[in-house]
Write a protein that holds these residues in place. Sequence first.
Motif, PDB file in Angstrom:
ATOM      1  N   ALA A   1      55.157  53.043  24.737  1.00  0.00           N
ATOM      2  CA  ALA A   1      54.766  54.264  24.030  1.00  0.00           C
ATOM      3  C   ALA A   1      53.818  55.108  24.874  1.00  0.00           C
ATOM      4  O   ALA A   1      53.831  56.344  24.802  1.00  0.00           O
ATOM      5  CB  ALA A   1      54.100  53.896  22.705  1.00  0.00           C
ATOM      6  N   SER A   2      52.990  54.467  25.703  1.00  0.00           N
ATOM      7  CA  SER A   2      51.952  55.212  26.423  1.00  0.00           C
ATOM      8  C   SER A   2      52.520  56.191  27.447  1.00  0.00           C
ATOM      9  O   SER A   2      51.840  57.140  27.822  1.00  0.00           O
ATOM     10  CB  SER A   2      50.992  54.236  27.112  1.00  0.00           C
ATOM     11  OG  SER A   2      50.419  53.382  26.137  1.00  0.00           O
ATOM     12  N   GLY A   3      53.757  55.991  27.879  1.00  0.00           N
ATOM     13  CA  GLY A   3      54.379  56.961  28.779  1.00  0.00           C
ATOM     14  C   GLY A   3      55.202  57.992  28.031  1.00  0.00           C
ATOM     15  O   GLY A   3      55.843  58.834  28.648  1.00  0.00           O
ATOM     16  N   ARG A   4      55.163  57.960  26.681  1.00  0.00           N
ATOM     17  CA  ARG A   4      56.113  58.799  25.935  1.00  0.00           C
ATOM     18  C   ARG A   4      55.549  59.539  24.724  1.00  0.00           C
ATOM     19  O   ARG A   4      56.325  60.060  23.913  1.00  0.00           O
ATOM     20  CB  ARG A   4      57.273  57.935  25.440  1.00  0.00           C
ATOM     21  CG  ARG A   4      57.811  56.991  26.482  1.00  0.00           C
ATOM     22  CD  ARG A   4      58.987  56.242  25.958  1.00  0.00           C
ATOM     23  NE  ARG A   4      59.161  54.968  26.630  1.00  0.00           N
ATOM     24  CZ  ARG A   4      60.256  54.244  26.559  1.00  0.00           C
ATOM     25  NH1 ARG A   4      61.250  54.670  25.827  1.00  0.00           N
ATOM     26  NH2 ARG A   4      60.341  53.099  27.186  1.00  0.00           N
ATOM     27  N   PRO A   5      54.247  59.594  24.525  1.00  0.00           N
ATOM     28  CA  PRO A   5      53.777  60.238  23.282  1.00  0.00           C
ATOM     29  C   PRO A   5      53.711  61.761  23.389  1.00  0.00           C
ATOM     30  O   PRO A   5      53.882  62.322  24.470  1.00  0.00           O
ATOM     31  CB  PRO A   5      52.357  59.686  23.138  1.00  0.00           C
ATOM     32  CG  PRO A   5      51.901  59.481  24.533  1.00  0.00           C
ATOM     33  CD  PRO A   5      53.133  59.091  25.324  1.00  0.00           C
TER      34      PRO A   5
ATOM     35  N   ASN B   1      56.874  66.877  11.592  1.00  0.00           N
ATOM     36  CA  ASN B   1      57.031  67.286  12.986  1.00  0.00           C
ATOM     37  C   ASN B   1      55.658  67.540  13.592  1.00  0.00           C
ATOM     38  O   ASN B   1      54.722  67.918  12.892  1.00  0.00           O
ATOM     39  CB  ASN B   1      57.856  68.577  13.088  1.00  0.00           C
ATOM     40  CG  ASN B   1      59.327  68.324  12.831  1.00  0.00           C
ATOM     41  OD1 ASN B   1      59.933  68.925  11.967  1.00  0.00           O
ATOM     42  ND2 ASN B   1      59.903  67.411  13.586  1.00  0.00           N
ATOM     43  N   TYR B   2      55.564  67.308  14.888  1.00  0.00           N
ATOM     44  CA  TYR B   2      54.335  67.616  15.614  1.00  0.00           C
ATOM     45  C   TYR B   2      54.715  68.365  16.875  1.00  0.00           C
ATOM     46  O   TYR B   2      55.863  68.268  17.345  1.00  0.00           O
ATOM     47  CB  TYR B   2      53.538  66.343  15.931  1.00  0.00           C
ATOM     48  CG  TYR B   2      54.359  65.230  16.514  1.00  0.00           C
ATOM     49  CD1 TYR B   2      54.885  64.227  15.698  1.00  0.00           C
ATOM     50  CD2 TYR B   2      54.651  65.195  17.873  1.00  0.00           C
ATOM     51  CE1 TYR B   2      55.662  63.215  16.228  1.00  0.00           C
ATOM     52  CE2 TYR B   2      55.425  64.185  18.417  1.00  0.00           C
ATOM     53  CZ  TYR B   2      55.933  63.194  17.582  1.00  0.00           C
ATOM     54  OH  TYR B   2      56.714  62.199  18.112  1.00  0.00           O
ATOM     55  N   MET B   3      53.769  69.127  17.416  1.00  0.00           N
ATOM     56  CA  MET B   3      54.107  69.966  18.569  1.00  0.00           C
ATOM     57  C   MET B   3      52.865  70.295  19.378  1.00  0.00           C
ATOM     58  O   MET B   3      51.742  70.273  18.856  1.00  0.00           O
ATOM     59  CB  MET B   3      54.820  71.240  18.105  1.00  0.00           C
ATOM     60  CG  MET B   3      54.046  72.067  17.132  1.00  0.00           C
ATOM     61  SD  MET B   3      55.088  72.937  15.917  1.00  0.00           S
ATOM     62  CE  MET B   3      55.317  71.751  14.613  1.00  0.00           C
TER      63      MET B   3
END
Length: 473
Positions: free
Chosen positions: A83-87, A304-306
């Motif tokens: 996850a740490s390379g993809r958040p 959703n987040y952005m």
Amino acid sequence: MNDAADEQVAKAEAALADTRFTTYWLDSLDVVDDESALQEDTQCDLLVVGGGFCGLWAALQAREQDPDRSVVLIEAHSVANGASGRPAAIMSTSVMHGIDNTERIFPDDVAELERLGRENMDGFRETVERYAIDCDLEWGGEMKVSIGDQGLATVEEDYQLYLKYGHDAVKLDKDAVQAEIHSPIFHGGTWSKQRCGTVHPGKLVRGLKRAALSAGVRLHENTPMLNTRKTAAGIEVNTPAASITARKVLLATNAWAAGHRHISRRVAAIRDRIVVTEPLSDMQMEKIGWRNRQGIYDTRTQLNYMRLTADNRILFGGRLDYFYGNDTDPALDRTAQPFIRLVQSFYRTFPQLADEIRFDYAWSGPIGLTTRMAVHYQKYHDGDMVFAGGYSGFGVTASRFGARVGLAILDQQDIAETRMQFAKTLPNYIPPEPFRWIGAKITMYALDTLDEKGGWRKLWVAMVEKMGFPITL
Ligand SMILES: Cc1cc2nc3c(=O)[nH]c(=O)nc-3n(C[C@H](O)[C@H](O)[C@H](O)COP(=O)(O)OP(=O)(O)OC[C@H]3O[C@@H](n4cnc5c(N)ncnc54)[C@H](O)[C@@H]3O)c2cc1C
């Protein structure tokens, strides 16, 4: 489907035609050599398993606290593989997945957990500066926006919580929020301005790896832990070529822990998806505003987040999914199909870009989900091996705190944090397969259609919430 819906899908497919199904954060960095895999048997005081944020923060802090302690970190692949390379890497002060979630799970401890969160964020910033980690930190704040009028009550609740716990927050009405970010579906917002913002997680992981090495951590990549057993000399951890005997072991394996027979009873590996646009031109930036560059979450049931990246791409995320058996890398997520609905949500959010924007990247990442959605600790081998994880969607900075407390639990330190409920108790059980898969699929379907159709979906969601999952937070 009607013609308009078909057209929307076709437009999304075209916008995803040249997409790379890999994380932008690592793809945009130079390739660096991995640290060598472990080849010879070794011993250490502390072994950390997992090279994400939690593992790296644990190893670094362990050496900083006690430079005489020998610390080894092993990572199954390369650091930031998980996850740490993809958040999205929206940074928050909360160490328990938001104040609303903190109130839900530890109502008596909110003030103290918020204080600890602020302290953690200050420590995070200080460490990044001390090791000169260049990771595109932007302190634009975090913002919750209401989609239409339906989310206004949630935004108001958030605002009251921010005020109650001493945050520098402002409430925005429809005009004010749309002046910040030009989205016609945003009808209000709460903007917390201090100690939060965005970061480049790939650069942060690389910087933490350098910091850990400079602090004397022995780091081996491409070294998966295969099994463990307690011996008179300590805990023996076997890897393909060699074994490590450690006095203490911290498991920072996040969603992969769902593959562990015991840990998985309380942790599920959920996927969350992200798309990233091509860099926006100056004219496109004008069309969306967003001058203060906040990290944003919205109030949709399928949230959703952005955020913006340093080179002005829009990162847009939030389509949860679950794959049978806690699969942490499903092949389906390296195709366009599962990202179509996310792109459609993007179009609804930024219709002014819908006819002109392409998506350069799309990926999904494994989230270690628990019913608390926050870090917890599971003890094995008489407490000499501790699993620290389950940050769910909120671990970029909370993992620094989670790792610090994990070390204290391993060392049996009697400090205020180890006496608190979050450190002493466990989240609820999650049903095993096939019930886990069936339940997840029905829940995802219910969430997708809840806002328009209601009906049985509401009852189902209420039942899932009774099990402890905070679906409609
Ligand atoms: C799509 C997405 C969006 C997110 N957005 C945000 C956000 O905006 N803000 C935020 O705060 N958080 C966010 N998160 C959550 C955040 O990324 C995680 O909480 C955090 O990275 C967890 O770190 P970790 O070190 O616990 O886990 P991971 O980074 O997953 O690290 C676990 C590591 O353990 C390794 N491993 C597993 N098994 C073994 C083994 N047997 N031997 C050796 N190594 C092993 C894995 O290879 C992996 O590298 C998001 C997560 C995702 C997936």
